[in-house]
Design a protein around this motif. Structure first.
Motif, PDB file in Angstrom:
ATOM      1  N   UNK A 155       9.009   5.015   7.021  1.00 42.84           N
ATOM      2  CA  UNK A 155       7.814   5.360   8.177  1.00 42.84           C
ATOM      3  C   UNK A 155       7.449   6.700   7.963  1.00 42.84           C
ATOM      4  N   UNK A 156       8.557   7.644   7.870  1.00 43.45           N
ATOM      5  CA  UNK A 156       7.950   9.098   7.804  1.00 43.45           C
ATOM      6  C   UNK A 156       7.301   9.549   6.528  1.00 43.45           C
ATOM      7  N   UNK A 157       7.766   8.884   5.565  1.00 44.80           N
ATOM      8  CA  UNK A 157       7.368   9.014   4.098  1.00 44.80           C
ATOM      9  C   UNK A 157       5.865   8.685   3.856  1.00 44.80           C
ATOM     10  N   UNK A 158       5.450   7.374   4.456  1.00 41.77           N
ATOM     11  CA  UNK A 158       4.187   7.121   4.651  1.00 41.77           C
ATOM     12  C   UNK A 158       3.406   7.835   5.559  1.00 41.77           C
ATOM     13  N   UNK A 215       6.261  -5.191   3.449  1.00 40.53           N
ATOM     14  CA  UNK A 215       6.871  -6.500   3.106  1.00 40.53           C
ATOM     15  C   UNK A 215       8.266  -6.814   3.838  1.00 40.53           C
ATOM     16  N   UNK A 216       8.654  -5.777   4.829  1.00 43.35           N
ATOM     17  CA  UNK A 216       9.599  -6.057   5.491  1.00 43.35           C
ATOM     18  C   UNK A 216       9.689  -4.669   6.569  1.00 43.35           C
ATOM     19  N   UNK A 217      10.409  -4.873   7.524  1.00 41.46           N
ATOM     20  CA  UNK A 217      10.585  -3.587   8.545  1.00 41.46           C
ATOM     21  C   UNK A 217      10.960  -2.412   7.971  1.00 41.46           C
ATOM     22  N   UNK A 218      10.163  -1.444   8.016  1.00 36.71           N
ATOM     23  CA  UNK A 218      10.636  -0.278   7.197  1.00 36.71           C
ATOM     24  C   UNK A 218      11.429   0.556   7.960  1.00 36.71           C
ATOM     25  N   UNK A 225       2.431  -1.880   9.882  1.00 30.93           N
ATOM     26  CA  UNK A 225       2.721  -0.666  10.636  1.00 30.93           C
ATOM     27  C   UNK A 225       1.705   0.067  10.766  1.00 30.93           C
ATOM     28  N   UNK A 226       1.335   0.835  12.071  1.00 26.87           N
ATOM     29  CA  UNK A 226       0.169   1.560  12.218  1.00 26.87           C
ATOM     30  C   UNK A 226       0.558   2.857  12.300  1.00 26.87           C
ATOM     31  N   UNK A 227      -0.216   3.601  11.304  1.00 26.73           N
ATOM     32  CA  UNK A 227       0.036   5.222  11.216  1.00 26.73           C
ATOM     33  C   UNK A 227      -1.164   5.844  11.255  1.00 26.73           C
ATOM     34  N   UNK A 228      -1.509   6.769  12.187  1.00 27.70           N
ATOM     35  CA  UNK A 228      -2.929   7.372  12.406  1.00 27.70           C
ATOM     36  C   UNK A 228      -4.167   6.415  12.176  1.00 27.70           C
ATOM     37  N   UNK A 241       1.838   0.935  -0.663  1.00 27.61           N
ATOM     38  CA  UNK A 241       1.453   0.400   0.576  1.00 27.61           C
ATOM     39  C   UNK A 241       0.716   1.400   1.408  1.00 27.61           C
ATOM     40  N   UNK A 242       1.187   2.498   1.509  1.00 26.06           N
ATOM     41  CA  UNK A 242       0.295   3.675   2.543  1.00 26.06           C
ATOM     42  C   UNK A 242      -1.011   4.003   1.875  1.00 26.06           C
ATOM     43  N   UNK A 243      -1.254   4.368   0.411  1.00 27.64           N
ATOM     44  CA  UNK A 243      -2.240   4.621  -0.208  1.00 27.64           C
ATOM     45  C   UNK A 243      -3.383   3.660  -0.176  1.00 27.64           C
ATOM     46  N   UNK A 244      -2.773   2.325  -0.383  1.00 28.08           N
ATOM     47  CA  UNK A 244      -3.658   1.095  -0.497  1.00 28.08           C
ATOM     48  C   UNK A 244      -4.488   0.677   1.112  1.00 28.08           C
ATOM     49  N   UNK A 245      -3.684   1.235   1.896  1.00 25.02           N
ATOM     50  CA  UNK A 245      -4.113   0.534   3.254  1.00 25.02           C
ATOM     51  C   UNK A 245      -5.058   1.653   3.690  1.00 25.02           C
ATOM     52  N   UNK A 246      -4.743   3.175   3.462  1.00 29.37           N
ATOM     53  CA  UNK A 246      -5.876   4.233   3.487  1.00 29.37           C
ATOM     54  C   UNK A 246      -6.906   3.882   2.718  1.00 29.37           C
TER      55      UNK A 246
END
Length: 111
Positions: free
Chosen positions: A64-67, A56-59, A46-49, A96-101
């Protein structure tokens, strides 16, 4: 007498009083019965900003809003108070979002 645990496919408890040696032997037998499970849903990105978040699956929309809220807080260097109902995957979304950032900004963080 009928054993309900056997009906559901669980092994019958070993109550022979053998202690640890008996347990170790039964544990090694159980390891041969363990099989790797594969997920039926493929991992999703998923691409956010402009940050690619591997999930691991389609959120769900709530995930998505939380991330997105996590990413916004990290980008603004702000604290965030986030809430979501029980069972919505808060921990997974946060990780997931923190590690990606972090992966995207690791060069900038060292400076």
């Amino acid at each position: 007498m009928f054993n309900a645990a056997r009906k559901r496919g669980r092994p019958k408890a070993d109550n022979d009083g053998g202690g640890a040696a008996s347990s170790a032997a039964s544990n090694s037998d159980n390891k041969s019965n363990i099989k790797a499970r594969s997920s039926t849903t493929p991992p999703t990105t998923v691409e956010i900003e402009n940050i690619q978040i591997h999930f691991p699956f389609k959120p769900y929309d709530v995930q998505t809003k939380y991330m997105a809220s996590v990413i916004q807080a990290l980008n603004k260097k702000e604290h965030a108070l986030l809430e979501s109902p029980t069972g919505t995957g808060k921990t997974l979304c946060l990780l997931c979002s923190t590690l990606a950032w972090q992966q995207q900004h690791k060069g900038k963080l060292k400076q």
